[in-house]
Enzyme design. Structure first.
Site, mmCIF file in Angstrom:
data_model
loop_
_atom_site.group_PDB
_atom_site.id
_atom_site.type_symbol
_atom_site.label_atom_id
_atom_site.label_comp_id
_atom_site.label_asym_id
_atom_site.label_seq_id
_atom_site.Cartn_x
_atom_site.Cartn_y
_atom_site.Cartn_z
ATOM 1 N N ASP A 257 44.853 15.986 -15.608
ATOM 2 C CA ASP A 257 44.143 14.698 -15.581
ATOM 3 C C ASP A 257 45.088 13.512 -15.445
ATOM 4 O O ASP A 257 45.040 12.569 -16.242
ATOM 5 C CB ASP A 257 43.308 14.532 -16.853
ATOM 6 C CG ASP A 257 42.548 15.769 -17.270
ATOM 7 O OD1 ASP A 257 41.992 16.436 -16.390
ATOM 8 O OD2 ASP A 257 42.508 16.074 -18.483
ATOM 9 N N GLU B 249 32.194 13.879 -13.891
ATOM 10 C CA GLU B 249 33.215 13.345 -14.797
ATOM 11 C C GLU B 249 34.351 12.744 -13.970
ATOM 12 O O GLU B 249 34.272 12.643 -12.751
ATOM 13 C CB GLU B 249 33.754 14.456 -15.709
ATOM 14 C CG GLU B 249 34.454 15.584 -14.965
ATOM 15 C CD GLU B 249 34.873 16.734 -15.874
ATOM 16 O OE1 GLU B 249 34.613 16.672 -17.087
ATOM 17 O OE2 GLU B 249 35.456 17.704 -15.354
#
Length: 356
Positions: free
Chosen positions: A49, A257
């Site tokens: 991420d 997301e």
């Protein structure tokens, strides 16, 4: 279909043994004979991420720090993504040496948090660096916290409480040219976005049925202190090119997301992950609040279940920071990478395939 069954159906067929040492030959065998276009930026820890920024001419990457929490079982809520601290990576240039600057923030130093330090982001304003991060509170509800430092690599000191009115996961902060800052966030399934309706928590909130309008990401403008919301949280309208909202069955395009926003030639680019179909998609708007109109895919699915990114300009070029599981073969033990990103003459983004 549950997270677990999707996991088994999609990318969990490759094994750690097949990828030991990051072998390109073994990786190619598990990926249809293709090789990765980029190599992991670091291999001594697992990272995911990646939120990348340029501060004072240097590149800083704020990733999740994946760990193999053997005491935590895999579940539909992503409990095995049991991250407990953050490390900040830095590099002077793309392709140059990457430095791990050590622990920037530890779960034990966040007074309100219970577990799971998921994907963070950072920004700078008026001499202070701000780290925004999600964590489950003591009631196991995801909230978004903020921590500060005078140094881009930390250590960061967390505020005693999460941002009032915040919820869910994957915060990303965007400062516009007028100085206003916005926090974008949200994630369904384990990210709990389905439990929030009108900014009110409902523990029994359910995922959408296939013919229902899909859940939408969230945004709120930040106050000048960068530690609170200046307004109520609002939904971001994410539309198809006919101006209609996506349905849940449009899961190759709808939001799941991993929100990110960047500005290019006066337009606002909202990019995100489709989750269970593993695309990184993008949409373009004229306003930081949207609406954003879908334009296409930034990055095709990578090895591993998740797909999460950032897009940043370094000098005259633009880059995509992303992750896959080249080093481990396990979907919760990822490694961050970077590759060049191209905006076409018409403003669209050239789709990237992480393997060739």
């Amino acid at each position: 279909m549950t997270y677990q069954s999707l996991l088994q159906r999609s990318y969990k067929t490759f094994t750690l043994a097949a990828l030991v040492g990051g072998s390109l030959t073994a990786l190619a065998q598990t990926n249809g004979g293709k090789n990765p276009i980029s190599q992991p930026l670091v291999s001594h820890i697992y990272t995911a991420d990646p939120s990348a920024h340029v501060f004072n001419g240097k590149i800083y990457i704020y990733p999740s720090h994946d760990i193999d929490a053997k005491d935590v079982k895999e579940d539909d809520e992503g409990g095995h993504f049991a991250m407990r601290d953050y490390h900040v990576l830095s590099m002077d240039k793309i392709g140059g040496p990457v430095k791990d600057n050590g622990v920037a923030l530890d779960l034990k130093d966040v007074p309100w948090a219970g577990r799971q330090l998921w994907a963070p982001d950072a920004t700078y304003k008026n001499g202070t660096y701000y780290l925004f991060f999600p964590a489950k509170d003591k009631q196991d509800i995801f909230r978004i916290g903020v921590a500060t430092s005078k140094n881009p690599t930390g250590p960061f000191k967390a505020e005693p409480e999460p941002i009032k009115g915040s919820y869910s996961i994957d915060p990303t902060v965007f400062q516009d040219t007028d100085g206003k800052a916005y926090l974008y966030f949200g994630g369904i399934w384990g990210g709990q976005l389905q439990r929030w309706d009108g900014n009110q928590y409902n523990a029994s909130g359910a995922l959408k049925k296939k013919d229902e309008v899909a859940y939408l990401p969230r945004v709120a403008r930040l106050s000048d202190d960068m530690k609170s919301f200046a307004e109520p949280v609002r939904e971001i309208q994410l539309l198809d090119e006919a101006g209609k909202p996506f349905l849940e069955k449009d899961n190759d395009k709808r939001f799941f997301e991993a929100a990110w926003i960047h500005k290019y030639n006066g337009k606002y680019y909202f990019s995100y992950s489709t989750g269970d179909t593993h695309n990184l998609c993008y949409a373009i708007g004229d306003n930081p609040y949207g609406p954003f109109t879908y334009k296409g895919i930034v990055l095709k699915p990578v090895l591993g279940w998740t797909n999460h990114h950032s897009i940043v300009q370094v000098g005259p070029k633009w880059y995509l920071f992303y992750h896959d599981v080249q080093l481990s073969g396990k979907t919760h033990l990822r490694n961050v990478k970077v590759t060049e990103l191209t905006h076409n003459a018409d403003g669209t983004i050239k789709t990237i395939d992480a393997y060739k």
